[in-house]
Write a protein that holds these residues in place. Structure first.
Motif, PDB file in Angstrom:
ATOM      1  N   ALA A 135       0.824  -1.217   0.000  1.00 48.52           N
ATOM      2  CA  ALA A 135       0.000   0.000   0.000  1.00 48.52           C
ATOM      3  C   ALA A 135       0.854   1.261   0.000  1.00 48.52           C
ATOM      4  O   ALA A 135       1.918   1.300   0.620  1.00 48.52           O
ATOM      5  CB  ALA A 135      -0.890   0.004   1.240  1.00 48.52           C
ATOM      6  N   ASP A 136       0.364   2.308  -0.696  1.00 51.09           N
ATOM      7  CA  ASP A 136       0.937   3.637  -0.487  1.00 51.09           C
ATOM      8  C   ASP A 136       0.245   4.239   0.744  1.00 51.09           C
ATOM      9  O   ASP A 136      -0.627   3.612   1.359  1.00 51.09           O
ATOM     10  CB  ASP A 136       0.811   4.519  -1.742  1.00 51.09           C
ATOM     11  CG  ASP A 136      -0.647   4.776  -2.124  1.00 51.09           C
ATOM     12  OD1 ASP A 136      -1.550   4.564  -1.289  1.00 51.09           O
ATOM     13  OD2 ASP A 136      -0.895   5.180  -3.277  1.00 51.09           O
ATOM     14  N   TRP A 137       0.640   5.456   1.084  1.00 53.12           N
ATOM     15  CA  TRP A 137       0.176   6.056   2.349  1.00 53.12           C
ATOM     16  C   TRP A 137      -1.351   6.167   2.394  1.00 53.12           C
ATOM     17  O   TRP A 137      -1.991   5.783   3.370  1.00 53.12           O
ATOM     18  CB  TRP A 137       0.844   7.421   2.510  1.00 53.12           C
ATOM     19  CG  TRP A 137       0.663   8.067   3.836  1.00 53.12           C
ATOM     20  CD1 TRP A 137      -0.153   9.108   4.136  1.00 53.12           C
ATOM     21  CD2 TRP A 137       1.343   7.738   5.065  1.00 53.12           C
ATOM     22  NE1 TRP A 137      -0.030   9.452   5.464  1.00 53.12           N
ATOM     23  CE2 TRP A 137       0.880   8.634   6.062  1.00 53.12           C
ATOM     24  CE3 TRP A 137       2.290   6.763   5.423  1.00 53.12           C
ATOM     25  CZ2 TRP A 137       1.339   8.590   7.378  1.00 53.12           C
ATOM     26  CZ3 TRP A 137       2.742   6.729   6.735  1.00 53.12           C
ATOM     27  CH2 TRP A 137       2.263   7.629   7.690  1.00 53.12           C
ATOM     28  N   ALA A 138      -1.931   6.682   1.318  1.00 48.29           N
ATOM     29  CA  ALA A 138      -3.387   6.902   1.324  1.00 48.29           C
ATOM     30  C   ALA A 138      -4.131   5.566   1.367  1.00 48.29           C
ATOM     31  O   ALA A 138      -5.145   5.418   2.075  1.00 48.29           O
ATOM     32  CB  ALA A 138      -3.798   7.710   0.096  1.00 48.29           C
ATOM     33  N   THR A 139      -3.623   4.589   0.630  1.00 45.93           N
ATOM     34  CA  THR A 139      -4.268   3.270   0.628  1.00 45.93           C
ATOM     35  C   THR A 139      -4.184   2.639   2.013  1.00 45.93           C
ATOM     36  O   THR A 139      -5.152   2.042   2.512  1.00 45.93           O
ATOM     37  CB  THR A 139      -3.589   2.345  -0.416  1.00 45.93           C
ATOM     38  OG1 THR A 139      -3.573   3.032  -1.661  1.00 45.93           O
ATOM     39  CG2 THR A 139      -4.289   1.014  -0.538  1.00 45.93           C
ATOM     40  N   LEU A 140      -3.026   2.802   2.630  1.00 44.04           N
ATOM     41  CA  LEU A 140      -2.841   2.231   3.969  1.00 44.04           C
ATOM     42  C   LEU A 140      -3.801   2.880   4.968  1.00 44.04           C
ATOM     43  O   LEU A 140      -4.385   2.202   5.816  1.00 44.04           O
ATOM     44  CB  LEU A 140      -1.392   2.442   4.409  1.00 44.04           C
ATOM     45  CG  LEU A 140      -0.959   1.724   5.673  1.00 44.04           C
ATOM     46  CD1 LEU A 140      -0.996   0.204   5.488  1.00 44.04           C
ATOM     47  CD2 LEU A 140       0.442   2.158   6.093  1.00 44.04           C
ATOM     48  N   GLU A 141      -3.972   4.186   4.848  1.00 41.40           N
ATOM     49  CA  GLU A 141      -4.912   4.878   5.738  1.00 41.40           C
ATOM     50  C   GLU A 141      -6.322   4.310   5.550  1.00 41.40           C
ATOM     51  O   GLU A 141      -7.056   4.092   6.508  1.00 41.40           O
ATOM     52  CB  GLU A 141      -4.885   6.389   5.467  1.00 41.40           C
ATOM     53  CG  GLU A 141      -5.842   7.134   6.374  1.00 41.40           C
ATOM     54  CD  GLU A 141      -5.609   8.645   6.413  1.00 41.40           C
ATOM     55  OE1 GLU A 141      -4.823   9.159   5.596  1.00 41.40           O
ATOM     56  OE2 GLU A 141      -6.237   9.286   7.280  1.00 41.40           O
ATOM     57  N   GLY A 142      -6.673   4.034   4.295  1.00 43.88           N
ATOM     58  CA  GLY A 142      -7.986   3.447   4.015  1.00 43.88           C
ATOM     59  C   GLY A 142      -8.108   2.052   4.615  1.00 43.88           C
ATOM     60  O   GLY A 142      -9.147   1.693   5.193  1.00 43.88           O
ATOM     61  N   LEU A 143      -7.047   1.278   4.519  1.00 43.17           N
ATOM     62  CA  LEU A 143      -7.083  -0.085   5.067  1.00 43.17           C
ATOM     63  C   LEU A 143      -7.230  -0.043   6.590  1.00 43.17           C
ATOM     64  O   LEU A 143      -8.024  -0.794   7.176  1.00 43.17           O
ATOM     65  CB  LEU A 143      -5.803  -0.841   4.688  1.00 43.17           C
ATOM     66  CG  LEU A 143      -5.685  -1.246   3.215  1.00 43.17           C
ATOM     67  CD1 LEU A 143      -4.255  -1.671   2.880  1.00 43.17           C
ATOM     68  CD2 LEU A 143      -6.660  -2.387   2.894  1.00 43.17           C
ATOM     69  N   ALA A 144      -6.475   0.840   7.228  1.00 44.32           N
ATOM     70  CA  ALA A 144      -6.576   0.947   8.693  1.00 44.32           C
ATOM     71  C   ALA A 144      -7.973   1.434   9.088  1.00 44.32           C
ATOM     72  O   ALA A 144      -8.572   0.936  10.053  1.00 44.32           O
ATOM     73  CB  ALA A 144      -5.496   1.888   9.224  1.00 44.32           C
ATOM     74  N   GLY A 145      -8.497   2.375   8.317  1.00 44.08           N
ATOM     75  CA  GLY A 145      -9.811   2.931   8.633  1.00 44.08           C
ATOM     76  C   GLY A 145     -10.920   1.906   8.523  1.00 44.08           C
ATOM     77  O   GLY A 145     -11.957   2.028   9.182  1.00 44.08           O
ATOM     78  N   ALA A 146     -10.688   0.889   7.695  1.00 38.46           N
ATOM     79  CA  ALA A 146     -11.724  -0.133   7.495  1.00 38.46           C
ATOM     80  C   ALA A 146     -11.446  -1.395   8.311  1.00 38.46           C
ATOM     81  O   ALA A 146     -12.150  -2.398   8.163  1.00 38.46           O
ATOM     82  CB  ALA A 146     -11.779  -0.485   6.003  1.00 38.46           C
ATOM     83  N   CYS A 147     -10.429  -1.348   9.165  1.00 36.78           N
ATOM     84  CA  CYS A 147      -9.996  -2.569   9.865  1.00 36.78           C
ATOM     85  C   CYS A 147     -11.092  -3.089  10.801  1.00 36.78           C
ATOM     86  O   CYS A 147     -11.687  -2.326  11.564  1.00 36.78           O
ATOM     87  CB  CYS A 147      -8.730  -2.274  10.674  1.00 36.78           C
ATOM     88  SG  CYS A 147      -8.062  -3.744  11.482  1.00 36.78           S
ATOM     89  N   THR A 148     -11.319  -4.385  10.729  1.00 37.00           N
ATOM     90  CA  THR A 148     -12.276  -5.021  11.654  1.00 37.00           C
ATOM     91  C   THR A 148     -11.609  -6.192  12.378  1.00 37.00           C
ATOM     92  O   THR A 148     -12.279  -7.128  12.810  1.00 37.00           O
ATOM     93  CB  THR A 148     -13.524  -5.532  10.895  1.00 37.00           C
ATOM     94  OG1 THR A 148     -13.070  -6.396   9.840  1.00 37.00           O
ATOM     95  CG2 THR A 148     -14.348  -4.407  10.318  1.00 37.00           C
TER      96      THR A 148
END
Ligand code: URA
Length: 260
Positions: free
Chosen positions: A64-77
């Motif tokens: 992931a790049d930074w923005a993608t990683l932020e999205g992944l963390a934001g959706a973490c369950t």
């Protein structure tokens, strides 16, 4: 009658150069009951079932790049905090910054890292060594969500969340790293649950993440310093060591616009 002379102020005994915000102040008469910082013995963490990030999430994080990683963390369950959290707090600052700091977990109502009282102290600490927040330093936490009721995170929760932190550090690639608090230290130095800040502070550590190496200093967490003001002198020593590391890395910092 004249009042009795006051005892000499303790600040006269401060080490040379130590700013007044580091002067030990008496701890509050009644410790605030709600502060159960994550930097307490991990053994008191409740037993949690084994948790793992789904392999496809791990694989996505790894590229992931930074923005993608932020999205992944934001959706973490991955853990139960997905249900209790108010915010997923990813970072302040990011790639392009040569200095980074890793703390523990956001405050329960915080939508950015280190706001609130410990954040104010952190800002002062950083400014005292010439670092201006939002300009000079990327700030991240091991945990992206606050454990409910400020409980300690379970080891499996830390392990899951550290996947995001590792990728963050690989993307920022800081020259120097300040690690604050026990869980951050145990995670990044690969130490067991009994390792204390006291045993690791005061020296420079090599931190390796994949193909990336950096130099790190460990110190007390600002929330802990608010409860144990006598430790501020040691925190000041750690900060001066960190300032030396910054200079040795050839990082030039512009004058700070003080916020306090
Ligand atoms: N807020 C954060 O973002 N991190 C901490 O470690 C404490 C408060």
């Amino acid at each position: 009658s004249r009042p009795a002379p006051r005892p000499a102020a303790r600040s006269t005994a401060l080490p040379p150069g130590m700013p007044p915000e580091f002067a030990p102040r008496p701890a509050p008469a009644r410790p605030a009951p709600v502060v159960r910082p994550v930097a307490e013995p991990i053994s008191s963490a409740p037993q949690a079932p084994a948790l793992v990030l789904p392999p496809e999430v791990v694989a996505a994080c790894e590229k992931a790049d930074w923005a993608t990683l932020e999205g992944l963390a934001g959706a973490c369950t991955c853990c139960s905090m997905a249900k209790s959290r108010q915010h997923v707090v990813f970072a302040e600052g990011g790639p392009g910054m040569r200095i980074a700091l890793v703390g523990e977990a956001p405050g329960s109502e915080e939508d950015l890292p280190f706001v609130g009282k410990s954040g104010q102290l952190l800002t002062q600490m950083l400014e005292s060594i010439g670092i201006e927040r939002r300009r000079d330093i990327a700030i991240m936490n091991v945990l992206k969500c606050r454990p409910p009721g400020n409980r300690n995170p379970a080891p499996a929760e830390v392990a899951c969340c550290a996947t995001y932190l590792r990728r963050q550090l690989l993307l920022v690639r800081p020259d120097v790293l300040l690690i604050m608090g026990r869980f951050a230290m145990q995670t990044l130095l690969g130490l067991g649950p009994d390792a204390s800040i006291g045993s690791q502070r005061g020296r420079v550590h090599d931190v390796t993440i994949g193909d990336f190496d950096t130099k790190a200093v460990v110190s007390y967490h600002p929330s802990y310093l608010l409860r144990a003001p006598d430790e501020k002198a040691k925190a000041w020593e750690d900060l001066t060591l960190f300032r030396r590391l910054i200079r040795e890395a050839g990082i030039k910092l512009a004058p700070v616009h003080h916020t306090h």
